[in-house]
Design an enzyme around this catalytic site. Structure first.
Site, PDB file in Angstrom:
ATOM      1  N   ARG A   1      25.058   0.586  33.231  1.00 28.36           N
ATOM      2  CA  ARG A   1      26.327   0.254  32.580  1.00 28.36           C
ATOM      3  C   ARG A   1      27.492   0.946  33.288  1.00 28.36           C
ATOM      4  O   ARG A   1      27.294   1.857  34.091  1.00 28.36           O
ATOM      5  CB  ARG A   1      26.287   0.699  31.111  1.00 28.36           C
TER       6      ARG A   1
ATOM      7  N   ASP B   1      18.133   9.417  21.149  1.00 25.76           N
ATOM      8  CA  ASP B   1      19.378  10.049  21.614  1.00 25.76           C
ATOM      9  C   ASP B   1      19.801  11.199  20.712  1.00 25.76           C
ATOM     10  O   ASP B   1      20.517  12.102  21.144  1.00 25.76           O
ATOM     11  CB  ASP B   1      20.510   9.017  21.660  1.00 25.76           C
TER      12      ASP B   1
ATOM     13  N   LYS C   1      27.183   7.411  29.461  1.00 23.23           N
ATOM     14  CA  LYS C   1      26.214   8.403  28.988  1.00 23.23           C
ATOM     15  C   LYS C   1      26.718   9.814  29.250  1.00 23.23           C
ATOM     16  O   LYS C   1      27.646  10.039  30.020  1.00 23.23           O
ATOM     17  CB  LYS C   1      24.866   8.198  29.692  1.00 23.23           C
TER      18      LYS C   1
ATOM     19  N   GLU D   1      29.943   8.503  19.714  1.00 22.94           N
ATOM     20  CA  GLU D   1      29.052   8.305  18.565  1.00 22.94           C
ATOM     21  C   GLU D   1      29.571   8.891  17.265  1.00 22.94           C
ATOM     22  O   GLU D   1      29.035   8.602  16.195  1.00 22.94           O
ATOM     23  CB  GLU D   1      27.645   8.843  18.859  1.00 22.94           C
TER      24      GLU D   1
ATOM     25  N   HIS E   1      25.873  12.892  22.209  1.00 25.70           N
ATOM     26  CA  HIS E   1      24.636  13.177  21.465  1.00 25.70           C
ATOM     27  C   HIS E   1      24.229  14.634  21.644  1.00 25.70           C
ATOM     28  O   HIS E   1      23.091  14.960  22.013  1.00 25.70           O
ATOM     29  CB  HIS E   1      23.508  12.243  21.898  1.00 25.70           C
TER      30      HIS E   1
ATOM     31  N   TYR F   1      29.439   8.890  25.343  1.00 20.44           N
ATOM     32  CA  TYR F   1      28.376   9.266  24.408  1.00 20.44           C
ATOM     33  C   TYR F   1      27.864  10.645  24.819  1.00 20.44           C
ATOM     34  O   TYR F   1      27.483  10.851  25.968  1.00 20.44           O
ATOM     35  CB  TYR F   1      27.202   8.280  24.478  1.00 20.44           C
TER      36      TYR F   1
END
Length: 370
Positions: free
Chosen positions: A15, A270, A75, A118, A96, A94
């Site tokens: 991505r 995740d 990510k 998130e 996490h 993101y």
């Protein structure tokens, strides 16, 4: 603002955080955007498309980090990226954090502004930047689960939807949120017998109304889960506590209650995973077996379908990224309560309670910092 879009380097992560259409919007509003060479190639976007939209292509990830005030990623940064992050640099991705102490401590040390996709949250408690990837992951969970139920892949050898005269597979979905809803729809559409469990009766009532006849709803508790796993062929974990570690709903001992060749797909990996025996895997090596039960715990599932995932994510993330670029992170978060909820760290201070609790760190309230 000077914005950087690095190429994702996590295993099989194809991505990209900004499309050429997004670059055009940033440029139209007066911003400078640096894109790492071939950052979008995995999602089908060429360097030429980015250049035509107004981006400047830089040859290395180091150059992108060095020249940018805001880094937009998909990510979380991995270890090789930690030293590239500058004090006070805004990282929008993101994170996490509750699933990785190493990442948490590294970002504290770098003293960056960490704004996590998130935990951006609307007044109705929905998570607008998690929803699109949850939709993708929920649907993929069934696709991958069906594949690993095949005997050559280690599964028990059952076809998810069965055929005339032969019962379909039993699919258990833990959690009735976005992931669970999408997984149930896909599994039901393929003809499986599906059971969704959730702790919210209101949510189960809603699902009972909208799901097809081959989907049952049951209240989630330890007793019911222990009974249901005995006859399940595919179990999908989609339980989420925003920003915090996912609860372990299936323990190691419970594996002994399952049929040999049962497949577990942990979409919550995740956030640490909702099976006690879960640990993160990659698309290159996606599964492992414990007690004859197949575990699929890929931490970036949507990365396998990057064209769909990139467009779904950027449709949601671009409006927030534009606000951050136009106003700066502090003013943007002051004026937008949804973005403010996304703040996890500010200059080395942990400002999201779920992250502090996950690693027993000092929590600093946002009041006075924003």
């Amino acid at each position: 603002m000077i914005i950087g879009v690095p190429k994702e380097i996590k295993n099989n992560e194809n991505r990209v955080a900004v499309t050429p259409a997004g670059i055009n919007e940033f440029k139209r509003q007066g911003h400078t955007v640096y894109v790492q060479k071939q950052a979008g190639i995995g999602s089908g976007f060429s360097d030429e498309a980015y250049t035509a939209a107004g981006a400047e292509i830089l040859p290395t990830i180091e150059a992108v980090y060095a020249q940018s005030e805001m880094i937009i990623k998909v990510k979380e940064p991995i270890e090789s990226e930690y030293p590239l992050i500058k004090e006070g640099q805004l990282i929008f991705t993101y994170f996490h954090f509750a699933s990785s102490r190493a990442l948490t401590m590294a970002m504290i040390e770098r003293k960056a502004i960490c704004l996590a996709y998130e935990t951006v949250e609307r007044a109705d408690r929905s998570l607008p930047l998690l929803i699109p990837m949850s939709e993708v992951a929920g649907r993929m969970a069934v696709q991958e689960g069906a594949k690993y139920l095949e005997k050559p892949m280690g599964g028990c050898g059952i076809l998810l939807g069965g055929v005339a005269g032969v019962k379909p597979a039993n699919v258990l979905v833990l959690g009735g949120g976005i992931v669970g809803t999408q997984a149930a729809k896909m599994a039901a559409g393929l003809g499986a017998h599906v059971t969704i469990v959730d702790i919210s009766l209101a949510r189960l009532r809603h699902l009972e109304e909208v799901m097809p006849a081959n989907v049952d709803t049951i209240i989630s508790n330890e007793y019911n889960i222990k009974e249901l796993i005995k006859d399940s062929h595919l179990i999908i974990g989609g339980v989420l506590i925003p920003g915090a570690k996912a609860p372990s709903l299936i323990t190691r001992d419970m594996l002994k209650l399952m049929r040999p060749g049962t497949v577990l797909v942990d979409v919550a990996i995740d956030q640490g995973g909702c099976f006690e025996t879960s640990h993160a895997t990659t698309h290159a090596d996606p599964t492992y077996v414990i007690d004859e039960v197949v575990h699929y715990c890929v931490a970036n599932m949507p990365g396998a379908v990057p064209y769909t995932s990139t467009l779904a994510l950027t449709n949601s993330s671009l409006p927030y990224a534009l606000q951050l670029a136009n106003k700066g992170w502090r003013r943007a978060c002051q004026e937008n309560a949804e973005l403010k909820k996304g703040l996890n760290m500010i200059h080395g201070q942990v400002v999201f309670k779920g992250v502090a609790e996950a690693w027993n760190l000092q929590y600093t309230p946002l009041e006075g910092l924003v």
